[in-house]
Scaffold this motif. Structure first.
Motif, short mmCIF file in Angstrom:
data_model
loop_
_atom_site.label_atom_id
_atom_site.label_comp_id
_atom_site.label_asym_id
_atom_site.label_seq_id
_atom_site.Cartn_x
_atom_site.Cartn_y
_atom_site.Cartn_z
N GLN A 30 -4.62 -5.41 -3.47
CA GLN A 30 -4.93 -6.84 -3.52
C GLN A 30 -4.57 -7.45 -4.87
O GLN A 30 -4.10 -8.60 -4.96
CB GLN A 30 -6.40 -7.08 -3.22
N PRO B 210 -9.41 6.77 -4.69
CA PRO B 210 -10.35 6.53 -3.58
C PRO B 210 -9.94 5.28 -2.80
O PRO B 210 -9.30 4.38 -3.36
CB PRO B 210 -11.70 6.31 -4.30
N ALA B 211 -10.30 5.23 -1.54
CA ALA B 211 -9.85 4.16 -0.65
C ALA B 211 -10.19 2.77 -1.19
O ALA B 211 -9.37 1.85 -1.14
CB ALA B 211 -10.45 4.36 0.74
N ARG B 212 -11.40 2.61 -1.72
CA ARG B 212 -11.82 1.29 -2.20
C ARG B 212 -10.97 0.85 -3.39
O ARG B 212 -10.52 -0.30 -3.44
CB ARG B 212 -13.29 1.33 -2.60
N GLU B 213 -10.76 1.75 -4.34
CA GLU B 213 -9.96 1.41 -5.51
C GLU B 213 -8.51 1.13 -5.11
O GLU B 213 -7.85 0.25 -5.67
CB GLU B 213 -10.02 2.55 -6.53
N ARG B 214 -8.03 1.87 -4.13
CA ARG B 214 -6.67 1.66 -3.64
C ARG B 214 -6.53 0.25 -3.04
O ARG B 214 -5.56 -0.45 -3.32
CB ARG B 214 -6.34 2.74 -2.60
N ARG B 215 -7.49 -0.15 -2.23
CA ARG B 215 -7.47 -1.50 -1.64
C ARG B 215 -7.51 -2.57 -2.73
O ARG B 215 -6.82 -3.59 -2.64
CB ARG B 215 -8.64 -1.68 -0.68
N GLU B 216 -8.31 -2.34 -3.75
CA GLU B 216 -8.43 -3.31 -4.85
C GLU B 216 -7.10 -3.45 -5.60
O GLU B 216 -6.71 -4.56 -5.97
CB GLU B 216 -9.54 -2.88 -5.81
N LYS B 217 -6.42 -2.33 -5.81
CA LYS B 217 -5.14 -2.39 -6.50
C LYS B 217 -4.09 -3.11 -5.66
O LYS B 217 -3.30 -3.90 -6.17
CB LYS B 217 -4.67 -0.97 -6.86
N ASP C 36 0.82 -1.22 0.00
CA ASP C 36 0.00 0.00 0.00
C ASP C 36 0.85 1.27 0.00
O ASP C 36 0.40 2.33 -0.44
CB ASP C 36 -0.93 -0.01 1.21
#
Length: 244
Positions: free
Chosen positions: A114, A105-112, A96
């Motif tokens: 992962q 955005p936080a959600r897209e960041r988490r997806e990337k 991260d």
């Protein structure tokens, strides 16, 4: 079109009041989606050259162009022999870090995050700390962190040098699989001639005092390559004859 262009690069260090040359008139280019390996004796300036390319040292003569020179410079990712993960952060948190300056955005960041963890096969270890990983797993996490920067060029400084031979071969295969999916340019410094010939489209052979290019060997062999093929063996003998 080149992903990286090195023109007449020379580098010297001050030692006992005198300038000691480390690199002398280095010239080469790395094509888009090309894997280039650099081999040479200890002290020939291989790692110094990577430091110049990545921008850790700006004191040199010559020109280093990251990208085609007409657009925004290509982003550089770096993987060292030591994984250099932060021991107090999980694999997920280490990867991260690549997005610290990103407006995602936080959600897209988490997806990337992962996505890149999945890419290197560490899906079940995203919450693990470096101390809980094997050497090969830690190095895969370091590769994920470098890839998460979405670089156009990935620099690798002896990335598998500290691993045993079986694990090293396995990670070589994983690196090629990642390269096939991402189609980025890779420059890998290695002391292992066989590794260089197995991975690379071209191998630069350097010689020391000062570091300079002795030869550039094209490896015109289809992938996947047979490590025991006669052609690869002949190329290995050619490289070693220049290094010994």
């Amino acid at each position: 079109m080149s992903a990286l262009s090195i023109e007449h690069v020379s580098k010297a260090y001050a030692l006992d009041g005198a300038q000691r040359p480390v690199l002398k008139d280095i010239n080469f280019a790395v094509g888009q989606n090309e894997i280039l390996a650099i081999v040479g004796a200890s002290g020939c300036g291989k790692s110094t050259l990577l430091r110049l390319i990545v921008g850790l040292d700006g004191d040199y003569r010559g020109s280093i162009v990251r990208g085609d020179g007409d657009t925004v410079p290509a982003k550089i990712g770096m993987v060292f022999q030591d994984h250099r993960l932060y021991p107090w952060l999980t694999v997920e948190a280490n990867v991260d870090l690549a997005f610290d300056t990103s407006p995602l955005p936080a959600r897209e960041r988490r997806e990337k995050v992962q996505h890149y963890i999945d890419l290197v096969g560490l899906s079940d270890y995203s919450k693990a700390y470096p101390r809980q990983l094997s050497g090969g797993m830690a190095q895969r996490a370091a590769i994920a962190r470098a890839l998460a920067q979405e670089p156009g060029i990935l620099l690798m400084d002896e990335p598998f040098g500290a691993l045993d031979s079986i694990l090293r071969m396995r990670l070589q295969e994983e690196l090629l699989a990642i390269w096939e999916k991402n189609r980025l340019s890779i420059v890998i410094v290695t002391h292992d001639v066989e590794e260089a010939l197995y991975l690379a489209d071209r191998v630069i052979v350097m010689e020391p005092n000062p570091g300079r290019i002795r030869d550039v060997i094209p490896v015109d062999l289809p992938r996947p390559r047979n490590r025991s093929s006669m052609l690869l063996t002949q190329l290995k003998k050619r490289c070693l004859s220049m290094l010994v």
